[in-house]
Write a protein that holds these residues in place. Sequence first.
Motif, PDB file in Angstrom:
ATOM      1  N   GLU A 102       0.833  -1.211   0.000  1.00  0.00           N
ATOM      2  CA  GLU A 102       0.000   0.000   0.000  1.00  0.00           C
ATOM      3  C   GLU A 102       0.868   1.261   0.000  1.00  0.00           C
ATOM      4  OE1 GLU A 102      -3.166   0.306  -0.359  1.00  0.00           O
ATOM      5  OE2 GLU A 102      -3.212   2.477  -0.063  1.00  0.00           O
ATOM      6  N   GLN A 103       1.913   1.269   0.803  1.00  0.00           N
ATOM      7  CA  GLN A 103       2.776   2.448   0.878  1.00  0.00           C
ATOM      8  C   GLN A 103       3.510   2.678  -0.448  1.00  0.00           C
ATOM      9  OE1 GLN A 103       2.911   4.725   3.392  1.00  0.00           O
ATOM     10  NE2 GLN A 103       1.145   3.534   4.082  1.00  0.00           N
ATOM     11  N   ALA A 104       3.955   1.603  -1.058  1.00  0.00           N
ATOM     12  CA  ALA A 104       4.645   1.737  -2.342  1.00  0.00           C
ATOM     13  C   ALA A 104       3.697   2.331  -3.380  1.00  0.00           C
ATOM     14  CB  ALA A 104       5.169   0.382  -2.801  1.00  0.00           C
ATOM     15  N   LEU A 105       2.473   1.832  -3.377  1.00  0.00           N
ATOM     16  CA  LEU A 105       1.460   2.334  -4.309  1.00  0.00           C
ATOM     17  C   LEU A 105       1.212   3.829  -4.085  1.00  0.00           C
ATOM     18  CD1 LEU A 105       0.142   0.568  -6.390  1.00  0.00           C
ATOM     19  CD2 LEU A 105      -1.695   0.052  -4.775  1.00  0.00           C
ATOM     20  N   CYS A 106       1.096   4.226  -2.834  1.00  0.00           N
ATOM     21  CA  CYS A 106       0.882   5.641  -2.520  1.00  0.00           C
ATOM     22  C   CYS A 106       2.048   6.495  -2.991  1.00  0.00           C
ATOM     23  CB  CYS A 106       0.696   5.837  -1.015  1.00  0.00           C
ATOM     24  SG  CYS A 106      -0.905   5.283  -0.423  1.00  0.00           S
ATOM     25  N   LEU A 107       3.247   5.968  -2.815  1.00  0.00           N
ATOM     26  CA  LEU A 107       4.438   6.738  -3.202  1.00  0.00           C
ATOM     27  C   LEU A 107       4.495   6.948  -4.711  1.00  0.00           C
ATOM     28  CD1 LEU A 107       7.153   8.048  -2.473  1.00  0.00           C
ATOM     29  CD2 LEU A 107       8.199   5.775  -2.648  1.00  0.00           C
ATOM     30  N   PHE A 108       4.175   5.912  -5.461  1.00  0.00           N
ATOM     31  CA  PHE A 108       4.367   5.983  -6.912  1.00  0.00           C
ATOM     32  C   PHE A 108       3.170   6.590  -7.647  1.00  0.00           C
ATOM     33  CE2 PHE A 108       6.888   1.956  -5.941  1.00  0.00           C
ATOM     34  CZ  PHE A 108       8.049   2.668  -5.707  1.00  0.00           C
ATOM     35  N   VAL A 109       1.969   6.252  -7.233  1.00  0.00           N
ATOM     36  CA  VAL A 109       0.789   6.721  -7.968  1.00  0.00           C
ATOM     37  C   VAL A 109      -0.246   7.399  -7.073  1.00  0.00           C
ATOM     38  CG1 VAL A 109       1.074   5.007  -9.789  1.00  0.00           C
ATOM     39  CG2 VAL A 109      -0.360   4.465  -7.819  1.00  0.00           C
ATOM     40  N   GLY A 110       0.130   7.704  -5.849  1.00  0.00           N
ATOM     41  CA  GLY A 110      -0.765   8.414  -4.947  1.00  0.00           C
ATOM     42  C   GLY A 110      -1.896   7.548  -4.414  1.00  0.00           C
ATOM     43  N   LYS A 111      -2.736   8.155  -3.582  1.00  0.00           N
ATOM     44  CA  LYS A 111      -3.849   7.413  -2.985  1.00  0.00           C
ATOM     45  C   LYS A 111      -4.932   7.181  -4.020  1.00  0.00           C
ATOM     46  CE  LYS A 111      -2.872   8.412   1.757  1.00  0.00           C
ATOM     47  NZ  LYS A 111      -2.811   9.491   2.755  1.00  0.00           N
TER      48      LYS A 111
END
Lengths: 216, 216
Positions: A206-215
């Motif tokens: 989840e954190q990786a996803l937030c970092l790369f493509v936001g919430k």
Amino acid sequence: MLKSAALAETPPPMRRGRPRKSEQERDESLRRAELVRAAAQLFRAKGFDATPTRDIAAAAGMQSGSPFYYFESKSALLLAVMCDGMAQAKARQDAALQALPARAPARERLRALIRQHFEVLLGAGSDFIPVMLYEWRSLTAEQRQQVAAQKDGYEAAWMPSLNALHRTGQLQARPAVARLFIFGALNWTVQWFDPAGPRTLDDLTEQALCLFVGKA
Amino acid sequence: MLKSAALAETPPPMRRGRPRKSEQERDESLRRAELVRAAAQLFRAKGFDATPTRDIAAAAGMQSGSPFYYFESKSALLLAVMCDGMAQAKARQDAALQALPARAPARERLRALIRQHFEVLLGAGSDFIPVMLYEWRSLTAEQRQQVAAQKDGYEAAWMPSLNALHRTGQLQARPAVARLFIFGALNWTVQWFDPAGPRTLDDLTEQALCLFVGKA
DNA sequence: CCTACCGATCGGTAGG
DNA sequence: CCTACCGATCGGTAGG
């Protein structure tokens, strides 16, 4: 250890149809796999150069010279670790994408890819891919090409999702460079992730996803 | 080679005030630095385990046993490479932050940090930090602690910027994990970046910024 | 710093 | 697969 030879010479009664040779071959390939598994673990823990073939033999229950009955050289054993690892990773990747609902949003496809990649990198008993990532240098040029081909196939599967996310503006870097950075971020986790620590692979994903493509 | 000894015994006429010992010491530290530089280059190119101390000696213009006059062991030489590299990187980092206008926006501070990190990772003749990143395993536990302390200081300097960007919503992952992923993405570039290729460090910096915190 | 050297380790092989 | 072994390499040291 004459056990396996004895078995091969006297086929067990229940397996009437099987020819002897196949039993032998199965036994050989089991032993071979055991060597690869032992090598993967030791290469990861101590590095390729720092791992004596004698230790690999011992870990597989063999004597010092025996690995060379199965592999022509130490680096051929390393190559086997990497190729087996990549084949397994690719198979899991395909399965993870298949398991997704048809026309799942690109963000969910990327999530599945990241999650599966963490599994292969950080899951219990997954030493193959970390070895592939960190022991390139010990391969010959030809061996390197062989592994690179598999790796390219694995990484190419990420591009459709990244391209789609770029089109919608969720991914703001160019997809080709983004892919390189993203794999770097994920692959580097083997340097710091502690499976005994508090972080779960789901949280990491989840954190990786937030970092790369936001919430969402 | 008696040249340096001769110089020390007969001080050059123009340097009247200098005591002999200082000349000798300066000469020794130059030779030492030359060893560290040669070691860094070889360790990066071939790996620590695959680099014989004899090769390092030869690259520094010495005979096989001479490195052990300056360093008590091969791993002490590795430690010197890493510590020198970190000290240099930290100094450049401080300078880069100082050069920024007072109260520069967090995004610009992060840009400066990333750009400087690329310089240290990928710039010409920068072998120290790549060695530090990829040869951890060859240090003893105590040596590792020593380098870790310097590395922590270096990485800690990124947190104010990351925290600020998180507050404004530009960084959407938790700053602590984001830092780990970001360093992974950046550090991994040493695996694929080609200085002779078309990509510039400025472009790389911009793309990384877009990936982590979006466009301006 | 060099010369000469030691002791240990290691990948790999022959021969069965 | 094991036994016994070779040849090479290597980190490190003594003694100057």
